[in-house]
Design a protein around this motif. Structure first.
Motif, PDB file in Angstrom:
ATOM      1  N   LEU A   1      54.773  56.085 -77.720  1.00  0.00           N
ATOM      2  CA  LEU A   1      53.874  57.236 -77.673  1.00  0.00           C
ATOM      3  C   LEU A   1      54.247  58.067 -76.450  1.00  0.00           C
ATOM      4  O   LEU A   1      54.278  57.539 -75.331  1.00  0.00           O
ATOM      5  N   VAL A   2      54.549  59.329 -76.692  1.00  0.00           N
ATOM      6  CA  VAL A   2      54.867  60.231 -75.580  1.00  0.00           C
ATOM      7  C   VAL A   2      53.597  61.000 -75.239  1.00  0.00           C
ATOM      8  O   VAL A   2      53.013  61.661 -76.098  1.00  0.00           O
ATOM      9  N   LYS A   3      53.152  60.868 -73.977  1.00  0.00           N
ATOM     10  CA  LYS A   3      51.898  61.497 -73.567  1.00  0.00           C
ATOM     11  C   LYS A   3      52.132  62.412 -72.376  1.00  0.00           C
ATOM     12  O   LYS A   3      53.060  62.196 -71.595  1.00  0.00           O
ATOM     13  N   LEU A   4      51.258  63.397 -72.276  1.00  0.00           N
ATOM     14  CA  LEU A   4      51.354  64.331 -71.158  1.00  0.00           C
ATOM     15  C   LEU A   4      50.374  63.897 -70.070  1.00  0.00           C
ATOM     16  O   LEU A   4      49.209  63.632 -70.353  1.00  0.00           O
ATOM     17  N   GLY A   5      50.845  63.807 -68.861  1.00  0.00           N
ATOM     18  CA  GLY A   5      49.964  63.405 -67.767  1.00  0.00           C
ATOM     19  C   GLY A   5      50.291  64.163 -66.500  1.00  0.00           C
ATOM     20  O   GLY A   5      51.186  64.999 -66.471  1.00  0.00           O
ATOM     21  N   ASP A   6      49.529  63.849 -65.467  1.00  0.00           N
ATOM     22  CA  ASP A   6      49.820  64.402 -64.136  1.00  0.00           C
ATOM     23  C   ASP A   6      49.632  63.297 -63.103  1.00  0.00           C
ATOM     24  O   ASP A   6      49.516  62.127 -63.465  1.00  0.00           O
ATOM     25  N   ALA A   7      49.536  63.646 -61.847  1.00  0.00           N
ATOM     26  CA  ALA A   7      49.474  62.622 -60.801  1.00  0.00           C
ATOM     27  C   ALA A   7      48.114  61.924 -60.757  1.00  0.00           C
ATOM     28  O   ALA A   7      47.971  60.874 -60.124  1.00  0.00           O
ATOM     29  N   LYS A   8      47.105  62.497 -61.436  1.00  0.00           N
ATOM     30  CA  LYS A   8      45.751  61.932 -61.340  1.00  0.00           C
ATOM     31  C   LYS A   8      45.597  60.627 -62.120  1.00  0.00           C
ATOM     32  O   LYS A   8      44.906  59.715 -61.696  1.00  0.00           O
ATOM     33  N   GLU A   9      46.223  60.591 -63.298  1.00  0.00           N
ATOM     34  CA  GLU A   9      46.021  59.402 -64.148  1.00  0.00           C
ATOM     35  C   GLU A   9      46.859  58.227 -63.678  1.00  0.00           C
ATOM     36  O   GLU A   9      47.985  58.401 -63.235  1.00  0.00           O
TER      37      GLU A   9
ATOM     38  N   PRO B   1      46.709  51.712 -72.099  1.00  0.00           N
ATOM     39  CA  PRO B   1      47.370  52.977 -72.456  1.00  0.00           C
ATOM     40  C   PRO B   1      46.671  54.175 -71.801  1.00  0.00           C
ATOM     41  O   PRO B   1      45.463  54.144 -71.569  1.00  0.00           O
ATOM     42  N   LEU B   2      47.442  55.212 -71.516  1.00  0.00           N
ATOM     43  CA  LEU B   2      46.922  56.418 -70.871  1.00  0.00           C
ATOM     44  C   LEU B   2      46.011  57.179 -71.845  1.00  0.00           C
ATOM     45  O   LEU B   2      46.330  57.278 -73.022  1.00  0.00           O
ATOM     46  N   ASP B   3      44.871  57.680 -71.323  1.00  0.00           N
ATOM     47  CA  ASP B   3      43.930  58.400 -72.172  1.00  0.00           C
ATOM     48  C   ASP B   3      44.181  59.912 -72.061  1.00  0.00           C
ATOM     49  O   ASP B   3      43.348  60.653 -71.547  1.00  0.00           O
ATOM     50  N   THR B   4      45.348  60.339 -72.504  1.00  0.00           N
ATOM     51  CA  THR B   4      45.712  61.767 -72.477  1.00  0.00           C
ATOM     52  C   THR B   4      46.331  62.140 -73.829  1.00  0.00           C
ATOM     53  O   THR B   4      46.658  61.254 -74.628  1.00  0.00           O
TER      54      THR B   4
END
Lengths: 144, 162
Positions: free
Chosen positions: B80-88, B94-97
């Protein structure tokens, strides 16, 4: 006037029922991914049974690439590939059974061979070993 | 030619030991002691260097996802390719983005597989990142589960616009 209204309502209802929902493509993709999981289980079972699954793995990966490509027109091709793998399950089961039989015969042969070797070694081994040992040490002298 | 009996005895002993070791290796050769899976990101030229780290907003970013299987069995991976930033924080969960893309591959044991993919970043920020989470099909639960393995690539779209 009333007839015309009813006719219009009928046309609108027919159009609404025939229009595919916006999530139709996504649902199809989800269905195909679910089918891929089923096909993968068949391939896994075949691989564990000793069947060469290289072509099946290539077909699964090709189907995945088609799904990821996202073109609705190509999804039928992906479905065909997945269905072919699922349909090959009975053939694969037959191959697994043949390989299992061959493995069983191989195991029986190996056990028989090892048992025969063990019996021969038990019967003639000590005599052969000590004969060899005596020959090896025949030049040795014992000093008091 | 007469071979010394002592040498013959020594050779027989060495052959016995070598034979025992060979049988042990044949029996245990295929056993995987420490199973693991690999995920990595390769640039457009399939190298661990040519990453487009400062793309223009909306510019096509071409990358390759590398998957390696050392689990001792056939694996069905989903990335799964997800978009994130430095906050997460990325970790065992798994990342919730938002998910930008889902990519799958079936990889036999001891082999690797690369998947080409393209995406675009529309936001302007100095610390955007693409997070690649590795999920795998679990044959016991019949579901795709997060393996806890992930990697990411940072992008600075602000730099390109200034």
């Amino acid at each position: 006037m009333r007839i015309r209204q009813r006719f219009l309502i009928l046309i609108i209802l027919t159009a609404a029922l025939n229009t595919p929902p916006t999530t139709h493509g996504q649902n199809r993709e989800d269905e195909l991914r679910s089918d891929i999981a089923a096909a993968f289980e068949i391939v896994t079972k075949a691989e564990r049974g000793g069947v060469d699954v290289e072509t099946l793995v290539e077909d699964l990966n090709a189907a995945l690439r088609i799904i990821e490509d996202g073109r609705a027109t190509n999804l039928d091709l992906a479905e065909t590939k997945i269905d072919a793998i699922i349909a090959s399950a009975p053939t694969l089961a037959g191959k697994i059974a043949s390989i299992a039989m061959f493995r069983w015969l191989k195991t029986v042969f190996t056990i028989t061979l090892l048992s025969a070797t063990a019996i021969i070694a038990k019967r003639y081994g000590p005599k052969a070993f000590w004969t060899l040992w005596l020959k090896a040490m025949r030049d040795w002298t014992v000093h008091p | 030619m007469k071979i010394d009996q002592e040498v013959t005895f020594l050779v027989a002993a060495i052959l016995l030991v070598a034979g025992t070791i060979s049988v042990y290796l044949v029996i245990n050769g295929d056993r995987v002691v420490m199973p693991y899976s690999e995920i990595g990101i390769l640039g457009t030229n399939m190298m661990v260097s040519d990453y487009p780290t400062e793309p223009e907003p909306g510019e096509d970013i071409g990358l390759n996802i590398y998957l390696g299987n050392h689990e001792g069995r056939l694996m069905y991976y989903t990335v799964l390719v997800k978009l994130g930033d430095a906050k997460e924080d990325v970790g065992s969960e798994p990342l919730d983005t938002p998910v930008l893309g889902t990519y799958g591959a079936v990889v036999p044991h001891g082999e690797n597989h690369t998947i080409q993919f393209q995406t675009r970043l529309h936001g302007i920020a100095p610390d955007q990142r693409l997070v690649f989470e590795l999920h795998a099909y679990n044959g016991e639960t019949h579901t795709i589960e997060y393996t806890g393995r992930w990697c990411h690539l940072w992008f600075n779209t602000e730099q390109a616009t200034t």
